[in-house]
Design an enzyme around this catalytic site. Structure first.
Site, short mmCIF file in Angstrom:
data_model
loop_
_atom_site.label_atom_id
_atom_site.label_comp_id
_atom_site.label_asym_id
_atom_site.label_seq_id
_atom_site.Cartn_x
_atom_site.Cartn_y
_atom_site.Cartn_z
N LYS A 288 47.91 38.19 71.52
CA LYS A 288 48.35 37.08 72.36
C LYS A 288 48.78 35.93 71.44
O LYS A 288 48.07 35.56 70.51
CB LYS A 288 47.22 36.63 73.29
CG LYS A 288 47.64 35.62 74.35
CD LYS A 288 46.52 35.36 75.35
CE LYS A 288 46.99 34.40 76.43
NZ LYS A 288 45.93 34.13 77.43
N GLU A 377 36.24 37.91 91.45
CA GLU A 377 35.76 36.86 92.34
C GLU A 377 34.74 37.37 93.36
O GLU A 377 33.75 36.70 93.66
CB GLU A 377 36.93 36.19 93.07
CG GLU A 377 37.84 35.37 92.16
CD GLU A 377 38.89 36.20 91.44
OE1 GLU A 377 39.62 35.64 90.61
OE2 GLU A 377 38.97 37.42 91.70
N ARG A 405 40.02 35.51 97.63
CA ARG A 405 39.78 36.92 97.34
C ARG A 405 38.34 37.33 97.62
O ARG A 405 38.01 38.51 97.63
CB ARG A 405 40.12 37.22 95.88
CG ARG A 405 41.44 36.64 95.43
CD ARG A 405 41.79 37.01 94.01
NE ARG A 405 42.47 38.30 93.98
CZ ARG A 405 42.99 38.82 92.87
NH1 ARG A 405 42.88 38.18 91.73
NH2 ARG A 405 43.59 39.98 92.91
#
Length: 642
Positions: A288, A377, A405
């Site tokens: 990344k 979540e 969610r």
């Protein structure tokens, strides 16, 4: 600021142009594309490190595949900047995340190359599988469907549900696992360790180098030859890997790991995988922030750094010399530690957003009492419920739009059992440049209808601290505190704690003619409006409701007994919001008044600065002023005089 593309990139408008180049040109294309992203994001802002990490993957996919007929589905979309630049949007890319400009995420209405809209993680495999099944049904057996998912997003339960289903389908699906050990913060959990063990298996890595092309050639010779090769391959893999391969056990053809920054190797690999039928997973190891040294070194900081000097790496700060109010998330983070130092029952939970929510402050100070559970979540909520069931007080910090969610878990696992979980909903209301996938528009409506919940919102930093303090006193049951993205209004915010009576609002300003009722931080826009209106001889009252549930009925009786004109302002959706709650109260108690609700309309609000969006939705200070003027003008003459 004009940003010029490199010699090759400036001639690439669409992927069809890219495919006209020689394969030997692709490394240079990658260099130019990476530099273009750096040049644009440094002066315009946006997500940064994620897109740098998938430049080679993006170029290779568009080079090999026949996009947009072949479909690429990104997970979340933080990494899709290179994709946008290569698909007809280079000239407008400077408008990325700006009001009226390009979305920061793939968006179907924006381009035919954006196969699926993505803003929340872990959705790509499900969407790609659905598209692959549909294509097969329509007879489009040559159509490729590729889901690019990060190892962070793979921690989401939905991704495993999709893998489980895909393994029993024969659809043409390629999942590319972009493995960089990061989501926004470093990844956590057993999956991270498992992927590391695969990556470092030298004997297996040596074997897989020749496997892909061999299988691709065999598959062209018919189903019998392919079936034989498949059995042989499974046998050899089982010998080389000490543990069974997770993806193979789900009936995926696993290939990798491969170097995700070797564009020529990626081109060859993807070309070979096109000819292997059924569900396949390519494990690509990437970095990344690749190509920008500072981003490689501190990937969390450079996920979305804002504006910066691309040469020195200096991140540009506000030019104001005055002390600035803190971000609400930081007030949460420091206050949580302050409370936890006194109350040993307090625990912290967040689903993969420790820096975004400032839970990382507690994780550093009290590592045994704060948990990052990954992008999960639903698990975060029920995990918190389990903690609360043992008599502790978990502060579960989830972005408002992500809490959607886990709604079933809020109802079934927390509210039904009256467990003392404190839900801190960060990024409530309109969030700004991240746009509709991240707006916290609906939490007031979907939380206030659930029995046993307390639903609150602070108008400033002191109120946030006091609500947090109140929520952990005794057993209050499920307690929701919603607050917005960005800075508050108080420089001197760290004040002694005060308990707030549950369901008790406050009258900030007495007045006449019109009453303004506000909920949360947006009440500061009403304060600005009053300062203008008072100079015009218009003197509305201002009430801060504080609680959407339970409502302060004593305060509302006062309002409707005194005022025939009422304005209700909220940074949430109008259908089912706090304005609806107040009108329900008014009707239930047979009051009659002219009521005007200001808030997020029943439509999708696009991206832009928060203040811009408040104005577009007509609930900023200017809109409140205009509405008060209309109401005051409509008052009878004697009422105006009184």
């Amino acid at each position: 600021m004009q940003v010029d593309a490199g010699a090759l990139l400036q001639n690439i408008i669409y992927p069809s142009d890219l495919r006209q180049l020689k394969e030997s040109d692709l490394e240079e294309v990658c260099k130019e594309l990476r530099q273009y992203i750096i040049d644009i994001v440094s002066v315009n802002g946006g997500h940064f490190a994620a897109s740098l990490g998938v430049v080679e993957l993006t170029v290779a996919l568009h080079y090999v595949l026949n996009t947009p007929y072949d479909q690429i589905i990104f997970d979340v979309g933080h990494q899709a900047y290179g994709h946008k630049i290569l698909t007809g949007r280079r000239e407008t890319f400077h408008t990325n995340r700006v009001l009226g400009g390009l979305s920061g995420f793939p968006k179907r209405s924006e381009s035919e190359y954006d196969s699926f809209g993505v803003g929340h993680s872990s959705t790509s495999i499900s969407a790609a599988l659905g598209m692959a099944v549909a294509s097969e049904y329509k007879g489009e057996i040559d159509r490729q469907h590729v889901a690019i998912i990060g190892d962070g997003a793979l921690t989401g339960g939905m991704a495993f549900e999709a893998l489980n289903h895909a393994g029993i389908e024969k659809s043409n699906l390629l999942v590319i696992l972009n493995d960089n050990c990061m989501s926004i913060d470093p990844n956590v959990g057993a999956l991270k360790e498992y992927l590391t063990s695969i990556t470092t298996s030298k004997s297996y890595n040596k074997f897989r180098d020749d496997l892909i092309s061999v299988l691709a050639k065999i598959s062209k010779n018919g189903p019998d030859a392919y079936g034989w090769a498949k059995k042989l391959e499974q046998s050899i893999k089982g010998t080389l890997l000490k543990n069974a391969n997770l993806f193979e056990s789900l009936n995926f053809r696993y290939f990798g790991p491969v170097d995700g920054h070797d564009v020529n190797k990626l081109v060859k690999t993807i070309e070979d995988l096109k000819h292997i039928p059924g569900p396949k997973l390519l494990h690509a190891v990437t970095v990344k922030g690749k190509g920008y040294a500072l981003a490689e070194k501190d990937q969390t900081k450079w996920h979305a750094p804002g504006l910066f000097d691309k040469i020195t790496g200096e991140i540009k700060k506000s030019s104001s010399d005055k002390p600035q109010p803190p971000k609400y998330q930081d007030v949460f983070g420091y206050t949580l530690v302050e409370l936890a130092e006194v109350n040993p029952k307090i625990m912290g939970v967040t689903p993969a957003m420790p820096s975004g929510s400032s839970m990382n402050i507690m994780m550093k100070e009290m590592p045994t009492r704060a948990f990052d559970v990954g992008i999960a979540e639903q698990h975060a909520v029920t995990f918190s419920a389990g903690i609360a069931a043992q008599g502790l007080v978990p502060f579960c910090n989830i972005y408002s739009s992500f809490m959607q969610r886990a709604y079933d878990q809020v109802i079934h696992d927390v509210a039904l059992q009256k467990l003392n979980v404190v839900f801190c909903l960060d990024r409530a209301g309109l969030v700004g440049a991240d746009g509709p996938t991240h707006h916290g528009a609906y939490d007031i409506a979907y939380m206030r209808c659930v029995p046993n919940l307390i639903v609150s919102s602070p108008m400033n930093e002191e109120e946030l601290r006091n609500l947090m303090y109140t929520s952990q006193l005794e057993d209050k049951g499920p307690f929701v505190i919603r607050y917005p993205r960005g800075n508050g209004v108080m420089v001197d915010w760290k004040r002694p704690f005060k308990e707030i009576k549950i369901g008790k609002g406050r009258k900030l300003v007495d007045g006449e003619e019109v009453a303004i009722l506000t909920f949360g931080h947006i009440g500061n826009e009403a304060t600005k409006a009053l300062s203008v209106l008072n100079t015009e001889g218009i003197h509305p009252a201002h009430y801060d409701l504080r609680f959407a549930k339970p409502l302060d009925e004593e305060l509302l009786h006062e309002v409707f007994q005194k005022f025939g004109k009422v304005i209700i302002v909220e940074d949430g959706c109008l259908p089912g919001g706090i304005g609806s709650a107040v009108i329900e109260f008014m009707t239930d108690h047979n009051y009659q008044a002219q009521v005007r609700r200001l808030g997020i309309p029943d439509s999708i609000v696009e991206h832009g600065e928060q203040s811009e969006l408040w104005g577009i939705c007509h609930y900023d200070a200017k809109s409140i002023i205009e509405e008060c003027r209309k109401m005051a003008k409509a008052m009878p003459t004697d009422a105006m005089v009184s």
